[in-house]
Write an enzyme that holds these catalytic residues in place. Structure first.
Site, PDB file in Angstrom:
ATOM      1  N   CYS A 131      -9.263  -2.654  -3.212  1.00  0.00           N
ATOM      2  CA  CYS A 131      -7.998  -3.388  -3.370  1.00  0.00           C
ATOM      3  C   CYS A 131      -7.593  -4.027  -2.033  1.00  0.00           C
ATOM      4  O   CYS A 131      -7.035  -3.358  -1.166  1.00  0.00           O
ATOM      5  CB  CYS A 131      -6.916  -2.428  -3.867  1.00  0.00           C
ATOM      6  SG  CYS A 131      -5.317  -3.222  -4.037  1.00  0.00           S
ATOM      7  N   CYS A 134      -3.838  -4.084  -1.258  1.00  0.00           N
ATOM      8  CA  CYS A 134      -3.306  -2.788  -0.805  1.00  0.00           C
ATOM      9  C   CYS A 134      -3.738  -2.501   0.640  1.00  0.00           C
ATOM     10  O   CYS A 134      -2.929  -2.113   1.475  1.00  0.00           O
ATOM     11  CB  CYS A 134      -3.816  -1.631  -1.670  1.00  0.00           C
ATOM     12  SG  CYS A 134      -3.890  -1.964  -3.430  1.00  0.00           S
ATOM     13  N   ASP A 135      -5.033  -2.666   0.931  1.00  0.00           N
ATOM     14  CA  ASP A 135      -5.575  -2.184   2.209  1.00  0.00           C
ATOM     15  C   ASP A 135      -5.912  -3.283   3.214  1.00  0.00           C
ATOM     16  O   ASP A 135      -6.182  -2.977   4.379  1.00  0.00           O
ATOM     17  CB  ASP A 135      -6.847  -1.344   1.944  1.00  0.00           C
ATOM     18  CG  ASP A 135      -6.531  -0.133   1.086  1.00  0.00           C
ATOM     19  OD1 ASP A 135      -5.398   0.379   1.198  1.00  0.00           O
ATOM     20  OD2 ASP A 135      -7.396   0.292   0.300  1.00  0.00           O
TER      21      ASP A 135
END
Ligand SMILES: Cc1cc2nc3c(=O)[nH]c(=O)nc-3n(C[C@H](O)[C@H](O)[C@H](O)COP(=O)(O)OP(=O)(O)OC[C@H]3O[C@@H](n4cnc5c(N)ncnc54)[C@H](O)[C@@H]3O)c2cc1C
Length: 301
Positions: A131, A134-135
């Site tokens: 992701c 997200c990261d």
């Protein structure tokens, strides 16, 4: 006993909840994580009707708002472990408790396929991610790799190119598989495309420091120093619950449904990516709506 239990609060499950609640059904909706499903991973959607462009996170928030407005509470971080057939319905066994319902919609979506390479498990969460939204920010200003040149890989390489120093987009086949619209954007972006490449190893000490790949034509091996590797090599259905309950699956493990989203088990419906039918947001939402309508008919006919 509730009328309906919905397993999965991605776009399919959330849409099913909207339609079911507006029909007056009593329901519970569960998600093993935070609601929104894969919407939380989509940088920006450009093919959802009505929006020239909208962030996945923003659309997820709008869906949540719609459910709050309908007084539907989403049971988040509550994984459903089992669906048991009972005499007059089903028992849903979840981390946060048990409920009984006369009908069930399974909208559990898919999980990312993992790369079969040395160090793949060791560095998951320590540089390897599925992701980028997200990261990705953890790797701002650094070099990263995206593995898989389909639409998801291309979209996330473009996203990362805006925050990272250098992005390598690595594809196993001789050509990227993404749509033309992404190919055009990639040409102007800070992305180095590497095709015909097989990633066979991730390395590092505590955290990821790089990867090694083999050129599939020359068989020469190369090393890239990267702090992050974002893997987009396909999806597999989250259909174990359905299988255990007795639902028929196709040869790839997707839940078999008819045009009413009915499974082979009376009272059990499925919707969204877990059915394996053109895995796009609009389809997941449409299937969620059909499944809710079918559950309503099952309960009232
Ligand atoms: C990177 C990426 C980019 C994409 N880009 C686009 C795009 O541009 N346009 C487009 O139309 N589509 C796009 N898609 C596809 C789109 O996101 C999916 O088609 C859609 O999210 C499917 O919705 P769903 O509800 O079926 O599944 P999901 O979104 O996967 O949601 C399933 C939910 O079920 C939950 N769940 C699973 N198992 C359990 C359990 N046992 N108990 C409780 N909850 C459970 C999961 O936590 C998850 O929240 C993209 C997908 C990805 C990964």
């Amino acid at each position: 006993m509730l009328d309906l239990a919905i397993i999965g609060a991605g776009p399919a499950g959330l849409t099913a909840a909207i339609y079911a609640k507006r029909k007056g059904l009593s329901l519970a909706i569960f998600d093993s994580g935070s609601s929104g499903g894969k919407l939380n991973e989509i940088v920006v959607l450009e093919n959802y009707p009505g929006f020239v462009s909208i962030k996945g996170l923003e659309l997820a928030e709008k869906l949540r708002e719609q459910l709050t407005n309908l007084n539907v509470e989403i049971k988040e971080f509550c994984k459903v472990k089992e669906i048991l057939k009972e005499e007059n319905g089903f028992k849903i066994v979840a981390d946060c408790g048990k409920v009984s319902a006369k009908s069930v919609i399974i909208a559990t979506g898919t999980a990312h396929r993992k790369l079969n390479a040395k160090g793949s498990e060791q560095f998951e969460g320590k540089g390897i991610s599925y992701c980028a939204t997200c990261d990705g920010p953890l790797h701002a200003g650094k070099d990263v790799a995206v593995i898989g040149g389909g639409n998801s890989g291309a979209m996330n390489a473009l996203y990362l190119s805006k925050i990272c120093n250098r992005v390598y987009l690595i594809e196993y086949m001789p050509k990227l598989k993404c749509e033309e619209a992404y190919l055009r954007k990639l040409k102007d972006a800070n992305v180095k495309i590497i095709t015909n490449a097989e990633v066979f190893e991730f390395f590092g000490k505590e955290v990821l420091e790089g990867l090694r790949y083999r050129d599939r034509v020359s068989q020469k091996q190369y090393e890239l120093k990267v702090s992050g590797a974002f893997v987009y090599i396909g999806l597999k259905p989250n259909s174990e619950l359905a299988k255990k309950l007795g639902c028929s699956l196709d040869d790839k493990g997707y839940i078999e449904v008819d045009q009413h989203m009915s499974t082979n088990m009376p009272g059990v419906f499925a919707a969204g990516d877990v059915t394996g039918i053109f895995q796009q947001l609009i389809v997941a939402c449409a299937q969620g709506a059909i499944a809710a309508e079918s559950a309503y008919r099952f309960l009232t006919d």
